[in-house]
Design an enzyme around this catalytic site. Structure first.
Site, PDB file in Angstrom:
ATOM      1  N   CYS A  83       0.838  -1.203   0.000  1.00  0.00           N
ATOM      2  CA  CYS A  83       0.000   0.000   0.000  1.00  0.00           C
ATOM      3  C   CYS A  83       0.881   1.265   0.000  1.00  0.00           C
ATOM      4  O   CYS A  83       1.610   1.481  -0.951  1.00  0.00           O
ATOM      5  CB  CYS A  83      -1.013  -0.031   1.141  1.00  0.00           C
ATOM      6  SG  CYS A  83      -2.365   1.161   0.911  1.00  0.00           S
ATOM      7  N   HIS A 187      -3.758  -4.899  -0.359  1.00  0.00           N
ATOM      8  CA  HIS A 187      -3.360  -5.415   0.956  1.00  0.00           C
ATOM      9  C   HIS A 187      -3.363  -6.944   0.931  1.00  0.00           C
ATOM     10  O   HIS A 187      -4.428  -7.557   1.030  1.00  0.00           O
ATOM     11  CB  HIS A 187      -4.330  -4.919   2.037  1.00  0.00           C
ATOM     12  CG  HIS A 187      -4.180  -3.476   2.371  1.00  0.00           C
ATOM     13  ND1 HIS A 187      -3.290  -3.020   3.311  1.00  0.00           N
ATOM     14  CD2 HIS A 187      -4.809  -2.381   1.873  1.00  0.00           C
ATOM     15  CE1 HIS A 187      -3.373  -1.703   3.395  1.00  0.00           C
ATOM     16  NE2 HIS A 187      -4.284  -1.289   2.525  1.00  0.00           N
ATOM     17  N   GLU A 189      -2.595  -8.918   3.259  1.00  0.00           N
ATOM     18  CA  GLU A 189      -3.083  -9.429   4.548  1.00  0.00           C
ATOM     19  C   GLU A 189      -4.599  -9.397   4.645  1.00  0.00           C
ATOM     20  O   GLU A 189      -5.182 -10.019   5.539  1.00  0.00           O
ATOM     21  CB  GLU A 189      -2.448  -8.635   5.696  1.00  0.00           C
ATOM     22  CG  GLU A 189      -3.008  -7.255   5.947  1.00  0.00           C
ATOM     23  CD  GLU A 189      -2.502  -6.165   5.005  1.00  0.00           C
ATOM     24  OE1 GLU A 189      -2.830  -4.986   5.228  1.00  0.00           O
ATOM     25  OE2 GLU A 189      -1.778  -6.508   4.019  1.00  0.00           O
TER      26      GLU A 189
END
Length: 207
Positions: A83, A187, A189
């Site tokens: 990001c 992202h 995650e």
């Protein structure tokens, strides 16, 4: 293998650390210590917030940028920016004025232009990731669907550094890469199986 996850007050560190461990990382060091970064086998730079604030946080840690540059640009350690951590690879960011970036991949970070009134900014949620025209990340990035959240985007000077694209009222760069450096706008995650697979490949990546 030691992986340094850089803590500069600008990332959802524990979510990223948990995802890295789920992807197979055994030794994740969440650190603001340049000496740990200098000794790491791999480095991950997360980032949430504005380019200006993230840059201030990173440069605010004495010796951190120097340690990153020594280990990555000179030592060749694989690097992943996530990001705003990806955006900081640019020459400059234009959010809240002009702010210098790391300059590892030439280009600038600029506001997403609304070309269609139906398009919402920020670009938020799941979107497709398609490969760029080149393969600067040597197979690290694969097509799929990932979770995005951003109002500014990386516009590289050289199209050869574009590893992946997404479409949000027009093409936006989803990933960049150059040598041993890769950055993703999305992202991992938060991207479930797609994100964990990417992180697992990064842990094995030998650029």
């Amino acid at each position: 293998m030691t992986l340094a996850l850089i803590d500069y007050g600008a990332g959802n560190l524990h979510s990223v650390a948990n995802a890295l461990r789920a992807a197979g990382a055994e030794d994740v060091a969440i650190t603001a210590d340049p000496s740990v970064v200098r000794a790491a086998d791999r480095i991950v730079l997360p980032g949430v917030g504005s380019f200006k604030a993230c840059a201030a946080g990173l440069w605010g840690i004495s010796g951190m940028v120097e340690a990153m540059t020594e280990r990555v640009q000179v030592g060749g350690a694989p690097f992943l920016g996530i990001c705003v951590g990806m955006q900081l690879l640019a020459t400059r960011g234009l959010e809240h004025g002009v702010t210098e970036g790391l300059g590892w991949i030439d280009g600038q970070v600029q506001k997403i232009e609304r070309t269609d009134p139906r398009i919402k900014i920020p670009h938020m949620g799941w979107n497709d990731v398609g490969l760029g025209r080149h393969d600067p990340a040597s197979g690290l990035i694969e097509p799929g669907e990932a979770y995005f959240l951003h109002s500014y985007h990386f516009a590289p000077d050289d199209g050869a550094s574009v590893a992946a694209m997404t479409d949000h009222g027009g093409g936006l760069v989803a990933a960049v890469a150059k040598d041993n450096v890769v950055g993703v706008q999305f992202h991992p995650e938060k991207s479930q199986g797609y994100g964990l697979s990417l992180l697992a490949r990064f842990l094995e990546w030998k650029p």
